[in-house]
Design a protein around this motif. Structure first.
Motif, PDB file in Angstrom:
ATOM      1  N   ALA A   1       0.098 -35.160  16.411  1.00  0.00           N
ATOM      2  CA  ALA A   1      -0.629 -34.593  17.429  1.00  0.00           C
ATOM      3  C   ALA A   1      -0.647 -35.258  18.712  1.00  0.00           C
ATOM      4  O   ALA A   1      -0.389 -36.448  18.781  1.00  0.00           O
ATOM      5  CB  ALA A   1      -1.993 -34.112  17.053  1.00  0.00           C
ATOM      6  N   SER A   2      -0.980 -34.616  20.088  1.00  0.00           N
ATOM      7  CA  SER A   2      -0.777 -35.483  21.100  1.00  0.00           C
ATOM      8  C   SER A   2      -1.664 -34.436  22.317  1.00  0.00           C
ATOM      9  O   SER A   2      -1.905 -33.489  22.096  1.00  0.00           O
ATOM     10  CB  SER A   2       0.428 -35.722  21.792  1.00  0.00           C
ATOM     11  N   PHE A   3      -2.255 -35.429  23.149  1.00  0.00           N
ATOM     12  CA  PHE A   3      -3.001 -34.571  24.487  1.00  0.00           C
ATOM     13  C   PHE A   3      -2.712 -35.539  25.590  1.00  0.00           C
ATOM     14  O   PHE A   3      -2.438 -36.540  25.715  1.00  0.00           O
ATOM     15  CB  PHE A   3      -4.233 -34.385  23.905  1.00  0.00           C
ATOM     16  N   SER A   4      -2.806 -34.989  26.617  1.00  0.00           N
ATOM     17  CA  SER A   4      -3.007 -35.528  28.059  1.00  0.00           C
ATOM     18  C   SER A   4      -3.784 -36.431  28.149  1.00  0.00           C
ATOM     19  O   SER A   4      -4.932 -36.331  27.983  1.00  0.00           O
ATOM     20  CB  SER A   4      -2.759 -34.554  29.024  1.00  0.00           C
ATOM     21  N   THR A   5      -3.480 -37.905  28.660  1.00  0.00           N
ATOM     22  CA  THR A   5      -4.562 -38.891  28.845  1.00  0.00           C
ATOM     23  C   THR A   5      -5.250 -38.619  30.070  1.00  0.00           C
ATOM     24  O   THR A   5      -6.358 -38.417  30.126  1.00  0.00           O
ATOM     25  CB  THR A   5      -3.596 -40.222  28.995  1.00  0.00           C
ATOM     26  N   GLN A   6      -4.447 -38.362  31.333  1.00  0.00           N
ATOM     27  CA  GLN A   6      -5.179 -38.356  32.492  1.00  0.00           C
ATOM     28  C   GLN A   6      -6.125 -36.970  32.672  1.00  0.00           C
ATOM     29  O   GLN A   6      -6.956 -37.265  33.324  1.00  0.00           O
ATOM     30  CB  GLN A   6      -4.215 -38.438  33.787  1.00  0.00           C
ATOM     31  N   THR A   7      -5.984 -35.847  32.019  1.00  0.00           N
ATOM     32  CA  THR A   7      -6.908 -34.871  32.046  1.00  0.00           C
ATOM     33  C   THR A   7      -8.194 -35.156  31.354  1.00  0.00           C
ATOM     34  O   THR A   7      -9.190 -34.541  31.438  1.00  0.00           O
ATOM     35  CB  THR A   7      -6.289 -33.487  31.453  1.00  0.00           C
ATOM     36  N   ASN A   8      -7.746 -36.077  30.485  1.00  0.00           N
ATOM     37  CA  ASN A   8      -9.186 -36.400  29.437  1.00  0.00           C
ATOM     38  C   ASN A   8      -9.522 -37.818  29.709  1.00  0.00           C
ATOM     39  O   ASN A   8     -10.534 -38.325  28.911  1.00  0.00           O
ATOM     40  CB  ASN A   8      -8.689 -36.612  27.969  1.00  0.00           C
ATOM     41  N   VAL A   9      -9.249 -38.517  30.647  1.00  0.00           N
ATOM     42  CA  VAL A   9      -9.597 -39.945  30.739  1.00  0.00           C
ATOM     43  C   VAL A   9     -11.015 -40.131  30.886  1.00  0.00           C
ATOM     44  O   VAL A   9     -11.335 -41.503  30.644  1.00  0.00           O
ATOM     45  CB  VAL A   9      -8.758 -40.670  32.383  1.00  0.00           C
ATOM     46  N   ASP A  10     -11.865 -39.423  31.532  1.00  0.00           N
ATOM     47  CA  ASP A  10     -13.201 -39.479  31.646  1.00  0.00           C
ATOM     48  C   ASP A  10     -13.783 -39.759  30.144  1.00  0.00           C
ATOM     49  O   ASP A  10     -15.206 -39.864  30.281  1.00  0.00           O
ATOM     50  CB  ASP A  10     -13.771 -38.659  32.626  1.00  0.00           C
ATOM     51  N   HIS A  11     -13.391 -38.709  29.552  1.00  0.00           N
ATOM     52  CA  HIS A  11     -14.072 -38.787  28.015  1.00  0.00           C
ATOM     53  C   HIS A  11     -12.773 -38.879  27.065  1.00  0.00           C
ATOM     54  O   HIS A  11     -12.851 -38.309  26.008  1.00  0.00           O
ATOM     55  CB  HIS A  11     -14.557 -37.206  27.964  1.00  0.00           C
ATOM     56  N   LEU A  12     -12.100 -39.862  27.145  1.00  0.00           N
ATOM     57  CA  LEU A  12     -10.960 -40.314  26.410  1.00  0.00           C
ATOM     58  C   LEU A  12     -11.194 -40.502  24.855  1.00  0.00           C
ATOM     59  O   LEU A  12     -10.650 -39.984  24.102  1.00  0.00           O
ATOM     60  CB  LEU A  12     -10.161 -41.491  27.102  1.00  0.00           C
ATOM     61  N   ILE A  13     -12.561 -41.325  24.637  1.00  0.00           N
ATOM     62  CA  ILE A  13     -12.848 -41.691  23.265  1.00  0.00           C
ATOM     63  C   ILE A  13     -13.315 -40.489  22.469  1.00  0.00           C
ATOM     64  O   ILE A  13     -12.951 -40.267  21.402  1.00  0.00           O
ATOM     65  CB  ILE A  13     -13.962 -42.679  23.207  1.00  0.00           C
ATOM     66  N   GLU A  14     -14.111 -39.402  23.189  1.00  0.00           N
ATOM     67  CA  GLU A  14     -14.228 -38.270  22.737  1.00  0.00           C
ATOM     68  C   GLU A  14     -13.274 -37.317  22.100  1.00  0.00           C
ATOM     69  O   GLU A  14     -13.248 -36.751  21.163  1.00  0.00           O
ATOM     70  CB  GLU A  14     -15.395 -37.493  23.520  1.00  0.00           C
ATOM     71  N   ALA A  15     -12.476 -37.441  23.297  1.00  0.00           N
ATOM     72  CA  ALA A  15     -11.191 -36.834  23.082  1.00  0.00           C
ATOM     73  C   ALA A  15     -10.300 -37.128  21.691  1.00  0.00           C
ATOM     74  O   ALA A  15      -9.504 -36.243  20.739  1.00  0.00           O
ATOM     75  CB  ALA A  15     -10.262 -36.569  24.039  1.00  0.00           C
ATOM     76  N   ILE A  16     -10.359 -38.436  21.614  1.00  0.00           N
ATOM     77  CA  ILE A  16      -9.343 -38.919  20.492  1.00  0.00           C
ATOM     78  C   ILE A  16     -10.275 -38.660  19.055  1.00  0.00           C
ATOM     79  O   ILE A  16      -9.608 -38.312  18.114  1.00  0.00           O
ATOM     80  CB  ILE A  16      -9.469 -40.865  20.391  1.00  0.00           C
ATOM     81  N   VAL A  17     -11.660 -38.797  19.038  1.00  0.00           N
ATOM     82  CA  VAL A  17     -12.386 -38.319  17.852  1.00  0.00           C
ATOM     83  C   VAL A  17     -12.023 -37.051  17.650  1.00  0.00           C
ATOM     84  O   VAL A  17     -11.734 -36.621  16.417  1.00  0.00           O
ATOM     85  CB  VAL A  17     -13.837 -38.803  18.180  1.00  0.00           C
ATOM     86  N   ASN A  18     -12.417 -36.145  18.433  1.00  0.00           N
ATOM     87  CA  ASN A  18     -12.101 -34.592  18.130  1.00  0.00           C
ATOM     88  C   ASN A  18     -10.498 -34.283  17.798  1.00  0.00           C
ATOM     89  O   ASN A  18     -10.587 -33.619  16.697  1.00  0.00           O
ATOM     90  CB  ASN A  18     -12.293 -34.008  19.551  1.00  0.00           C
ATOM     91  N   GLU A  19      -9.606 -35.025  18.378  1.00  0.00           N
ATOM     92  CA  GLU A  19      -8.020 -34.647  17.865  1.00  0.00           C
ATOM     93  C   GLU A  19      -7.974 -35.513  16.428  1.00  0.00           C
ATOM     94  O   GLU A  19      -7.110 -34.807  15.663  1.00  0.00           O
ATOM     95  CB  GLU A  19      -7.316 -35.386  19.045  1.00  0.00           C
ATOM     96  N   THR A  20      -8.621 -36.535  16.234  1.00  0.00           N
ATOM     97  CA  THR A  20      -8.604 -36.918  14.896  1.00  0.00           C
ATOM     98  C   THR A  20      -9.061 -36.224  13.903  1.00  0.00           C
ATOM     99  O   THR A  20      -8.529 -35.872  12.802  1.00  0.00           O
ATOM    100  CB  THR A  20      -9.315 -38.419  14.813  1.00  0.00           C
ATOM    101  N   LYS A  21     -10.042 -35.865  13.988  1.00  0.00           N
ATOM    102  CA  LYS A  21     -10.720 -34.708  13.064  1.00  0.00           C
ATOM    103  C   LYS A  21     -10.049 -33.500  12.929  1.00  0.00           C
ATOM    104  O   LYS A  21      -9.812 -32.978  11.751  1.00  0.00           O
ATOM    105  CB  LYS A  21     -12.294 -34.414  13.693  1.00  0.00           C
ATOM    106  N   ARG A  22      -9.389 -32.975  13.937  1.00  0.00           N
ATOM    107  CA  ARG A  22      -8.660 -31.586  13.900  1.00  0.00           C
ATOM    108  C   ARG A  22      -7.316 -31.901  13.079  1.00  0.00           C
ATOM    109  O   ARG A  22      -6.930 -31.133  12.335  1.00  0.00           O
ATOM    110  CB  ARG A  22      -8.204 -31.202  15.247  1.00  0.00           C
ATOM    111  N   LEU A  23      -6.778 -33.265  13.219  1.00  0.00           N
ATOM    112  CA  LEU A  23      -5.512 -33.611  12.845  1.00  0.00           C
ATOM    113  C   LEU A  23      -5.878 -33.697  11.288  1.00  0.00           C
ATOM    114  O   LEU A  23      -4.977 -33.303  10.378  1.00  0.00           O
ATOM    115  CB  LEU A  23      -5.098 -34.971  13.141  1.00  0.00           C
ATOM    116  N   ILE A  24      -6.834 -34.303  10.744  1.00  0.00           N
ATOM    117  CA  ILE A  24      -7.371 -34.448   9.184  1.00  0.00           C
ATOM    118  C   ILE A  24      -7.409 -33.190   8.664  1.00  0.00           C
ATOM    119  O   ILE A  24      -6.957 -32.867   7.604  1.00  0.00           O
ATOM    120  CB  ILE A  24      -8.524 -35.315   9.244  1.00  0.00           C
TER     121      ILE A  24
END
Length: 388
Positions: free
Chosen positions: A106-129
């Motif tokens: 999976a992937s997502f844009s860094t710059q559109t999520n840069v202010d909440h990047l850790i939260e975005a990584i957590v959410n995408e990780t859970k979705r990937l699992i």
């Protein structure tokens, strides 16, 4: 060493032997490791129960008659690893098995999520699992590559300019929201681990991974081990100076915090230099580094001049690195490396002209090298039965 510690050491020995010697019998393992058959049998039963291995009955009977022997194999699907590669443009994630075979990405844009990047990584990780139809219990852990200097012992990102991070406790924040261990490292260190595990580094003990992208990075494997330096800044060759006069002049930095080599070899530097040359002639200035390379290959003289200037800086940087480290292989990766194949002979020629020490210079052939390396980072760092 007490009996419990000895038992654990023997268990690790057995598992690692099975990983590297598939299809052995219990008797074979006992002979190879010089551990008694009853001890081997007990350990193998434990590993079977914990799903680390599987046992398969042979199709042929034993040469001395009797019951068919059982052969033992490492269960590469016992658990899964998550690899994360944080880039300035995008964040990529992958779930892979214990052999590094990717199950889902999976992937997502860094710059559109840069202010909440850790939260975005957590959410995408859970979705990937969830999309992989796995439970959290089946995830062994996560490895993360970060585009900057990282304190791997404390799990802190010291400085990552492209995502505006300074002293970010990435490991702790991710582990607060995820039910498995997380390990982090510089993205180029992670990439060279990928090459060591599944790429050009599998047969070499001293290798360098040079990534050519927005900036220039270097991952170093010395005597089979990742070398990070005294303050985790080994391989920051983007700060290397390859022209004294230019360095003393007021040259243009690609980005705040980027070094001399970054600002002369990185993608933005190549694009900027081409545009500068074309501005003088009044031609179109909408150029990317990829387009510059394409036009150079097609014979455009301005593009050739721009590429050659950039590769000259790279060649002299590699000469300096080779003279210090003397690696067996230098592996070129990153976005620019996809366009550089046509110019490799010239790069090698410059290096050969100035230094008698030979290092094999190759392009990475491993897809998802950083994601695979992030998974391998976990296996290398996590103090578990799989750690060598």
């Amino acid at each position: 060493m007490d009996s419990r510690s000895l038992r654990y050491v023997n268990k690790k020995k057995v598992l690692h032997y099975i990983q590297n010697n598939q299809g052995q019998s219990r008797s074979d393992i006992s002979k190879a490791l010089q551990i008694s058959k009853p001890t081997i049998s007990t350990i193998v039963d434990e590993l079977l129960e914990e799903k680390w291995i599987r046992e398969k009955e042979s199709e042929n009977a034993s040469s001395v008659g009797g019951r068919k022997p059982f052969h033992i194999y490492f269960n590469q699907n016992a658990y899964y690893l998550i690899g994360v590669d944080i880039g300035g443009t995008s964040v990529e994630l992958a779930i892979m098995n214990l052999a590094g075979d990717i199950k889902q990405k999976a992937s997502f844009s860094t710059q559109t999520n840069v202010d909440h990047l850790i939260e975005a990584i957590v959410n995408e990780t859970k979705r990937l699992i969830e999309n992989s139809k796995l439970s959290s219990d089946e995830i062994f852990g996560m490895g993360v590559g970060v585009p900057g200097i990282t304190d791997v012992e404390k799990g802190i990102v010291i400085d990552a300019p492209s995502i505006r991070w300074k002293n970010v406790s990435l490991k702790a924040q991710l582990e607060e929201h995820l039910p498995f261990p997380v390990y982090i490292d510089n993205d180029v260190n992670v990439a060279v681990l990928g090459e060591q595990w599944k790429g050009h580094g599998t047969t070499s003990k001293n290798i360098l991974m040079i990534t050519l992208g927005t900036g220039i990075g270097c991952g170093i494997i010395l005597n089979g081990s990742l070398y990070r330096g005294s303050s985790f800044a080994a391989g920051e060759i983007g700060y290397m100076v390859t022209d004294k006069k230019s360095a003393e002049a007021n040259y243009v930095h690609s980005f705040d915090g980027y070094g001399f080599l970054d600002s002369h070899v990185g993608g933005p530097a190549i694009s900027r230099e081409m545009q500068t040359k074309l501005d003088a002639s009044g031609k179109d200035t909408s150029w990317t580094a990829k387009k510059v390379f394409q036009e150079a290959i097609s014979g455009d003289e301005t593009a050739i001049e721009t590429v050659n200037e950039s590769l000259s800086h790279l060649a002299f940087a590699l000469i300096n690195v080779i003279s210090i480290i003397n690696p067996e292989k230098i592996i070129l990766g990153g976005g620019i490396s996809k366009s550089i194949h046509y110019f490799l002979p010239n790069l090698r020629s410059i290096i050969k002209r100035h230094i008698p020490i030979h290092s094999d210079i190759v392009l990475t052939s491993l897809e998802n090298v950083s994601l695979i390396g992030a998974g391998y980072l976990l296996l290398k760092e996590y103090d578990s039965i799989l750690k060598e």
